[in-house]
Design a protein around this motif. Structure first.
Motif, PDB file in Angstrom:
ATOM      1  N   HIS A 738      16.894  -9.513 -35.209  1.00  0.00           N
ATOM      2  CA  HIS A 738      17.470 -10.648 -34.493  1.00  0.00           C
ATOM      3  C   HIS A 738      17.573 -10.295 -33.014  1.00  0.00           C
ATOM      4  O   HIS A 738      17.871  -9.162 -32.668  1.00  0.00           O
ATOM      5  N   GLY A 739      17.340 -11.262 -32.158  1.00  0.00           N
ATOM      6  CA  GLY A 739      17.530 -11.051 -30.728  1.00  0.00           C
ATOM      7  C   GLY A 739      16.495 -11.805 -29.911  1.00  0.00           C
ATOM      8  O   GLY A 739      15.330 -11.914 -30.297  1.00  0.00           O
ATOM      9  N   TYR A 768      26.627  -6.575 -36.845  1.00  0.00           N
ATOM     10  CA  TYR A 768      25.597  -6.595 -35.809  1.00  0.00           C
ATOM     11  C   TYR A 768      25.673  -5.273 -35.056  1.00  0.00           C
ATOM     12  O   TYR A 768      26.124  -5.221 -33.916  1.00  0.00           O
ATOM     13  N   THR A 770      24.862  -1.967 -32.865  1.00  0.00           N
ATOM     14  CA  THR A 770      24.033  -1.827 -31.659  1.00  0.00           C
ATOM     15  C   THR A 770      23.682  -0.387 -31.337  1.00  0.00           C
ATOM     16  O   THR A 770      23.031  -0.142 -30.324  1.00  0.00           O
ATOM     17  N   MET A 794      22.414  -7.986 -38.735  1.00  0.00           N
ATOM     18  CA  MET A 794      21.511  -8.362 -37.663  1.00  0.00           C
ATOM     19  C   MET A 794      20.955  -7.059 -37.078  1.00  0.00           C
ATOM     20  O   MET A 794      21.702  -6.279 -36.467  1.00  0.00           O
ATOM     21  N   PRO A 796      17.944  -4.662 -34.906  1.00  0.00           N
ATOM     22  CA  PRO A 796      17.295  -4.811 -33.598  1.00  0.00           C
ATOM     23  C   PRO A 796      15.779  -4.888 -33.671  1.00  0.00           C
ATOM     24  O   PRO A 796      15.159  -4.576 -34.684  1.00  0.00           O
ATOM     25  N   THR A 839      28.150  -9.540 -28.738  1.00  0.00           N
ATOM     26  CA  THR A 839      27.660  -8.874 -29.937  1.00  0.00           C
ATOM     27  C   THR A 839      26.155  -8.731 -29.824  1.00  0.00           C
ATOM     28  O   THR A 839      25.461  -9.641 -29.372  1.00  0.00           O
ATOM     29  N   GLY A 840      25.650  -7.556 -30.173  1.00  0.00           N
ATOM     30  CA  GLY A 840      24.220  -7.371 -30.255  1.00  0.00           C
ATOM     31  C   GLY A 840      23.528  -7.014 -28.958  1.00  0.00           C
ATOM     32  O   GLY A 840      24.098  -6.430 -28.035  1.00  0.00           O
ATOM     33  N   LYS A 841      22.263  -7.402 -28.870  1.00  0.00           N
ATOM     34  CA  LYS A 841      21.361  -6.953 -27.819  1.00  0.00           C
ATOM     35  C   LYS A 841      21.809  -7.322 -26.415  1.00  0.00           C
ATOM     36  O   LYS A 841      21.567  -6.581 -25.449  1.00  0.00           O
ATOM     37  N   ARG A 862      31.881  -4.728 -27.509  1.00  0.00           N
ATOM     38  CA  ARG A 862      30.996  -5.302 -28.520  1.00  0.00           C
ATOM     39  C   ARG A 862      31.733  -5.479 -29.844  1.00  0.00           C
ATOM     40  O   ARG A 862      32.396  -4.548 -30.312  1.00  0.00           O
ATOM     41  N   GLU A 864      31.024  -5.412 -33.447  1.00  0.00           N
ATOM     42  CA  GLU A 864      29.976  -4.940 -34.354  1.00  0.00           C
ATOM     43  C   GLU A 864      30.163  -5.505 -35.759  1.00  0.00           C
ATOM     44  O   GLU A 864      29.214  -5.621 -36.516  1.00  0.00           O
TER      45      GLU A 864
END
Length: 957
Positions: A738-739, A768, A770, A794, A796, A839-841, A862, A864
């Motif tokens: 996802h991203g 999610y 990272t 989710m 990367p 959250t995430g990228k 973040r 997570e």
């Protein structure tokens, strides 16, 4: 050819065809021809036949090495008399053989398989005249020239005699379709069984009585419920009552063969009968579902809020008169027809692996999967084809599934002509090389014969078998329907048609097996048992016993979770895993470029060593194996990883040999399989596997995260709600890349918002992560955490190799999974006035932006873990910034997607009222992402600047 040869211009082509068939498989030709060719073919070649080049190397072995018994001395050579007889008879033999083959190919079109009396269509090739012969000519040809082992074929029987028997075999209550199979051994075996009558033994008088008693129980239950609970839905089995005796036989045969369990999947039709008579759920427990509140803790699968009675599963044990016993389970199933198919296969596969050891292979004889299908759904639902396609794949093989199409000849209100483009409902199976038998549901003994053949075939070949049980539906789609509105002619026939119990009673009375009074006594017995059970249930409910009252629903913040003491792993253990994962057999040559990349993992392995995502994952899997926890990872390109980051399975660059080095780290089982390009059936299989497996960590990885939306039924009906409906526990993990990377809308979003919308009652976990360390600890936490829950991850794409998205080995030897990650740059807490939550990228886009240093008052944290919502961790984070004035939720997804609509209402109670709460995201969109890279860059830059509160943030694309 010479005049004195055995073959001439009229019969040589036929003889040549027989020789080629013999060269492929000696067992495929009759004994007379085997004797002719038994010398290795020299006589045949001398007679003018030839062995084609494409058969060189496949020529039949001499008799002593063949499965064909060596001929006795007098049969080693064909006598002049036999040769002359063959010469005269060959043209007739050729025509007779074609006619016999036509019966095998098209005989099912003569079979009387419709209990409502539809005339079979027939086929022109089933007449001797089609091939230019007659019964008179065929009476002159010995049957032994073209047929072996025909049941009841006496000494000296002619082809005409044989055809009479073939007519009885193929024009009765069973229609056989086998000629579509590619494997001649299977075809030969099947015709031997069919024409030898192996699966159609005569039943004893006692067996016939027991069969009638069973049919009486089946009909009696349906009619009792119909009268006692008028108008309530039950999806009656009436019209296909013989399904229950067929299941009885399959279960008994499995038990006799040493089986330990039968796992059944079914739609609605007849489910209540299967629960009671097949699984063994008591009449009382079933009738309680009609009377009022459910009983929990019985044999039915009932969760918190429960489900309707005809979706329940159940568990029981069958014990037979000879002492054999076997567990029987019926998997719960929603209204989405056929979607339970791969779930049952996954459950069966897990239970066929009894123990964690890697040396264990699936014991396919120990657990038998049986699937019942609707005729309309089998032909039309794509998940059926997906499931059939998986059946012979290494990672999904269960040793064959018995498929029974419970054929009502109508789908809800849709006639077959409007519901499928094929003649039979079963025709899809032919494309996968699966044998098909059509059987008249009004002939109970023929139905048992069909199941007997199916079970024998599975035992012999470990492959699927389809029985098309052709019956009818006595009432409408459900008992509240009036079927005559849409099928008036069909339902006039059904109204006048006797039940199978009545028909079989008449047959047994005519055979002097029993009397009408005996049959009536069976009915009275069943009625009495059911009335007594109903009275008992009503007494219990009236006294207040057994009623559960309001259903117990798990709170949104689930009851206390049992956390693992630690998910950290000692350095020496990680070093051992790392070394093992890079050890290949002597002489094994991986691809040079790949091996240079992987070999770097061995250099300077120390606590300070930096790890990428794939490296941390390999260490996590290895650590679970050392902890004696089996790991199963499947998915589209899962062995290598879509983004070439994993490489658990290595390939020799010269030989193509495959190895799984990590498997050697411990005795626990590690399974890594590339799945077919299928989402629905594969996720269903892995869900079933995770339900059936006690300890295994089960993961499925999508090629791209958005592919998971093809499996929405599995997510909605099983993964997210199976616990609260049916009490099913699963720890399946979905790894969904996802991203927003500027690559367009198709592979940007794994639809995080949809999963969060389904979260309630502690039903699953959504994360999610990272960093590689977070992923490592998350995998181990999921393995040990109780109660078991599915997890949506989710994962990367660009972060797999991002220079900022790394961890150290020490991060794996210490700490654990953190629901919320603080800003690693550790800004002065007193100076922080603005907290960016994301959250995430996008964290890396913000933290790595060239203007990040201009926003000294901003901290970036973040989330997570998204569900269960980490309120406590967020409160601690917010409390650490005493001068905080603003919290900004930032996401790269559009406002109507991603986590915003889920996080927003939950953040407000956590963020102090005096602190402003806002968000930044892409505008609401119908599509997840931009189609052009330059537009993506512009939007992403705007989001970052807006999150940091810097000038230029208001620019729109």
């Amino acid at each position: 050819m010479m005049d004195d040869t055995l073959f001439d211009s009229f019969n040589a082509a036929y003889a040549q065809a027989m020789y080629e068939q013999f060269a492929r498989n000696p067992d495929a030709v009759p004994a007379e021809w085997r004797r002719l060719f038994a010398d290795g073919g020299s006589q045949a070649i001398a007679e003018g036949l030839f062995l084609p080049d494409q058969l060189n190397g496949h020529r039949a072995a001499p008799p002593e090495a063949s499965t064909v018994p060596a001929p006795t001395a007098p049969e080693e050579e064909i006598s002049d008399e036999s040769a002359e007889m063959l010469r005269r008879s060959l043209p007739a033999i050729s025509r007779a053989t074609a006619l016999v083959q036509a019966f095998r190919d098209h005989g099912h079109q003569l079979a009387r398989i419709d209990p409502l009396g539809t005339e079979p269509p027939g086929h022109p090739q089933l007449s001797p005249a089609f091939f230019g012969t007659s019964m008179e000519e065929l009476a002159e040809v010995p049957a032994s020239f073209i047929l072996d082992n025909l049941e009841n074929a006496g000494e000296g029987a002619s082809v005409a005699d044989a055809l009479q028997q073939l007519s009885e075999i193929y024009a009765g209550s069973i229609g056989y379709e086998f000629e579509h199979l590619d494997d001649h051994k299977k075809v030969s075996w099947l015709w031997t069984q069919v024409e030898g009558g192996t699966h159609t033994p005569s039943l004893s008088a006692q067996e016939k009585k027991e069969l009638l008693r069973r049919l009486t129980q089946v009909e009696g239950l349906e009619q009792f419920i119909h009268k006692a609970y008028l108008g309530q839905k039950r999806f009656s089995l009436e019209g296909n009552d013989t399904l229950i005796p067929m299941l009885d036989l399959a279960i008994h045969m499995s038990a006799r063969g040493g089986g330990s369990e039968v796992v059944i999947g079914a739609a609605h039709r007849g489910r209540l009968n299967v629960l009671t008579h097949t699984v063994g759920v008591s009449y009382g427990e079933l009738l309680a579902e009609f009377e009022g509140p459910s009983y929990k803790g019985g044999q039915l699968d009932i969760g918190g809020t429960g489900d309707v009675k005809y979706h329940h599963g159940g568990r029981g044990k069958r014990v037979f008169s000879q002492g054999e016993s076997i567990d029987v389970s019926l998997a719960p199933n929603p209204s989405h027809l056929e979607f339970v198919n791969p779930v049952v296969m996954g459950m069966a596969r897990a239970r066929q692996l009894d123990g964690p050891s890697k040396s264990l292979k699936p014991d396919t004889q120990s657990v038998l999967p049986i699937l019942m299908h609707g005729d309309a759904a089998f032909a039309a639902e794509g998940v059926v084809a997906e499931t059939l396609n998986m059946a012979r794949l290494e990672g999904y093989n269960v040793g064959g599934t018995i498929h029974v199409i419970v054929n009502n000849q109508v789908g809800f209100t849709t006639d077959p002509k409007d519901g499928r483009s094929t003649h039979y409902a079963s025709d899809l199976a032919k494309g996968y090389g699966i044998p098909v038998v059509h059987v008249n549901a009004d002939d109970p003994e023929a139905c048992l014969a069909a199941m007997r053949l199916a079970m024998a075939y599975r035992s012999e070949f470990g492959d699927d078998f389809v029985i098309d049980l052709l019956g009818y539906r006595r009432y409408g789609h459900n008992e509240g329907d009036e079927p005559a509105y849409t099928q008036p002619i069909l339902y006039r026939k059904i109204a006048e048609h006797p039940t199978v119990r009545a028909l079989y009673t008449e047959r047994l009375v005519g055979e002097d097996v029993l009397t009408e009074d005996d049959a009536s006594a069976y009915q009275d017995e069943v009625s009495e048992v059911l009335r007594t059970a109903q009275d008992h249930v009503r007494e219990e409910l009236a006294s207040g016993n057994g009623a559960e009252g309001e259903p117990e629903i798990e709170p949104d913040d689930p009851h206390p979770e049992v956390e693992p003491e630690s998910t950290a792993v000692a350095f020496d253990v990680l070093a051992h895993i790392n070394e093992t994962s890079l050890t290949v057999p002597e002489g094994f040559k991986p691809h040079d470029k790949l091996w240079r990349q992987l070999s770097r993992r061995a250099k300077d392995f120390s606590p300070e060593r930096s790890l990428d995502w794939g490296h941390a994952e390999s260490l996590a899997f290895g650590s679970l194996l050392i902890d004696e926890i089996p790991v199963r990872l499947t998915g589209q390109d899962a062995e290598r990883g879509t983004f070439s980051h994993r490489h658990l399975v290595l390939h020799d660059s010269e030989t193509g040999q495959e190895i799984l080095p990590l498997q050697a780290v411990a005795d626990a089982r590690l399974e890594v399989f590339n799945s077919p390009l299928t989402e629905t059936a594969v996720i269903g299989f892995e869900y079933g596997y995770s339900v059936g497996a006690d300890e295994d960590v089960v993961l499925w990885e999508a090629q791209f995260g958005d592919f998971v939306n093809v499996a929405q039924v599995m997510i909605d009906q099983f993964l997210s709600s199976g616990l609260t409906k049916w009490g099913q526990h699963s720890r399946l993990m979905l790894l969904l890349p996802h991203g927003h990377e500027g690559q367009g809308p198709e592979h940007s979003s794994a639809r995080l918002e949809r999963f969060l919308q389904l979260c309630a009652e502690g039903n699953m976990r959504v994360t999610y992560p990272t960093t590689p360390a977070q992923y490592f600890h998350m995998l181990r936490r999921q393995a040990f955490r109780r109660p078991e829950r599915p997890m949506i991850v989710m994962t990367p794409k660009s972060l797999l190799r991002h220079p900022m998205a790394t961890s150290t080995v020490q991060d794996l030897t210490e700490g654990g999974f953190q629901p919320v990650l603080r800003d690693p740059n550790e800004p002065d807490p007193d100076k922080v006035t603005r907290l960016v939550l994301c959250t995430g990228k996008i964290y890396y886009d913000i933290a790595g932006h060239d203007r990040r240093s201009e926003a000294e008052e901003v901290a970036i944290a973040r989330m997570e873990l998204l569900y269960p919502f980490p309120a406590e961790a967020l409160e601690a984070l917010l409390g650490s910034y005493p001068n905080l004035r603003e919290v900004v939720w930032t996401q790269e997804e559009p406002r109507n997607m991603g986590a915003l609509t889920y996080v927003g209402p939950r953040l407000r109670p956590v963020v102090p009222r005096e602190v402003a709460l806002s968000y930044t995201a892409r505008p609401e969109r119908a599509s997840p992402a931009e189609g052009k890279s330059r537009d993506h860059v512009k939007q992403q830059n705007r989001l970052v600047l807006e999150a940091l509160g810097l000038e230029g943030a208001s620019e729109e694309s």
